[in-house]
Design an enzyme around this catalytic site. Structure first.
Site, mmCIF file in Angstrom:
data_model
loop_
_atom_site.group_PDB
_atom_site.id
_atom_site.type_symbol
_atom_site.label_atom_id
_atom_site.label_comp_id
_atom_site.label_asym_id
_atom_site.label_seq_id
_atom_site.Cartn_x
_atom_site.Cartn_y
_atom_site.Cartn_z
ATOM 1 N N HIS A 156 0.834 -1.212 0.000
ATOM 2 C CA HIS A 156 0.000 0.000 0.000
ATOM 3 C C HIS A 156 0.864 1.256 0.000
ATOM 4 O O HIS A 156 0.597 2.199 -0.756
ATOM 5 C CB HIS A 156 -0.919 0.001 1.216
ATOM 6 C CG HIS A 156 -1.700 1.264 1.386
ATOM 7 N ND1 HIS A 156 -2.924 1.469 0.777
ATOM 8 C CD2 HIS A 156 -1.422 2.409 2.061
ATOM 9 C CE1 HIS A 156 -3.373 2.673 1.086
ATOM 10 N NE2 HIS A 156 -2.474 3.271 1.863
ATOM 11 N N GLU A 157 1.890 1.288 0.844
ATOM 12 C CA GLU A 157 2.752 2.470 0.902
ATOM 13 C C GLU A 157 3.513 2.679 -0.398
ATOM 14 O O GLU A 157 3.717 3.815 -0.833
ATOM 15 C CB GLU A 157 3.719 2.366 2.094
ATOM 16 C CG GLU A 157 3.045 2.287 3.449
ATOM 17 C CD GLU A 157 1.993 3.363 3.668
ATOM 18 O OE1 GLU A 157 2.125 4.471 3.107
ATOM 19 O OE2 GLU A 157 1.020 3.093 4.404
ATOM 20 N N HIS A 216 1.551 4.555 -2.940
ATOM 21 C CA HIS A 216 1.673 6.012 -2.900
ATOM 22 C C HIS A 216 2.896 6.482 -3.687
ATOM 23 O O HIS A 216 2.854 7.532 -4.338
ATOM 24 C CB HIS A 216 1.778 6.497 -1.453
ATOM 25 C CG HIS A 216 0.511 6.392 -0.683
ATOM 26 N ND1 HIS A 216 -0.678 6.924 -1.143
ATOM 27 C CD2 HIS A 216 0.228 5.817 0.515
ATOM 28 C CE1 HIS A 216 -1.634 6.692 -0.258
ATOM 29 N NE2 HIS A 216 -1.111 6.010 0.758
#
Length: 226
Positions: A96-97, A100
């Site tokens: 998920h990170e 970004h």
């Protein structure tokens, strides 16, 4: 009075419920090892390299679920449990990170917009309540309106955060599936971790909007009395 108690209950209970849901889901799947046996740091590095993001570093950060991507320093920071962990939770959070970081690379519009709102949101969060409280207690509608206007920046930041976070989770799922980091049987559990994490942002946005609406109603009532 009854309506206010219901409202107060909502803004208190919604964030608590979201936090409990996140922690419960994360703790459950942090005990489930991924079939790939890759650590969160390895997952992040694999996805970054596959997307040509060799310049972005992966580092450990202190704290519980303190994982984040810093667009200023171009660093993905993972909490120790996720950095070293081999679990499905570590895989989901790390991916998920990196989602970004991919948004940053591809100039994802909502990511850029949210980043531009940071100073506005900080000012609004810090100053708005000063004017709001003075305006309410002194019955000065102009000061209350100024506080509401300042608060709008912080609320907008919370709302814009939603598409940014959901998009990062979608990118994360696409990456871990296409790169074979998780098996088909692990997709459902990985999505559960990502969806639970998103609840904190949904709860924050819901509370911010509810509070803004309440203040607007107070302002309109005050203006009628004037």
């Amino acid at each position: 009075m009854g309506n206010y108690l219901i409202y107060l209950g909502l803004i208190i209970l919604i964030p608590i419920w979201a936090q409990l849901k996140v922690k419960g889901t994360y703790n459950k799947y942090s005990k489930v090892p991924s079939s790939s046996r890759m650590t969160g740091a390895e997952v992040a590095r694999r996805i970054l390299d596959d997307n040509g993001l060799y310049h972005i570093h992966v580092e450990i950060t202190k704290g519980y679920l303190s994982d984040h991507y810093d667009p200023r320093t171009k660093v993905v920071r993972l909490s120790s449990t996720n950095y070293h962990g081999h679990s499905l939770a570590a895989t989901a959070v790390s991916a998920h990170e990196v989602g970004h970081a991919i948004q940053d690379q591809q100039d994802y519009a909502f990511f850029r917009f949210r980043h531009s709102l940071v100073p506005v949101a900080n000012i609004g969060s810090n100053l708005s309540w000063v004017f709001i409280m003075i305006g309410i207690f002194a019955q000065v509608s102009g000061l209350l309106l100024l506080g509401i206007i300042l608060m709008l920046g912080a609320v907008l930041f919370q709302v814009v955060t939603l598409p940014v976070e959901f998009n990062a989770s979608n990118r994360a799922m696409d990456q871990v599936v296409s790169l074979g980091i998780i098996s088909n049987s692990e997709e459902r559990e990985t999505k559960k971790v990502l969806n639970a994490a998103a609840l904190t942002y949904v709860a924050a946005a819901a509370v911010a909007v509810l509070e803004l609406v309440r203040l607007i109603l107070i302002f309109t009532g005050m203006s009628r009395d004037d």
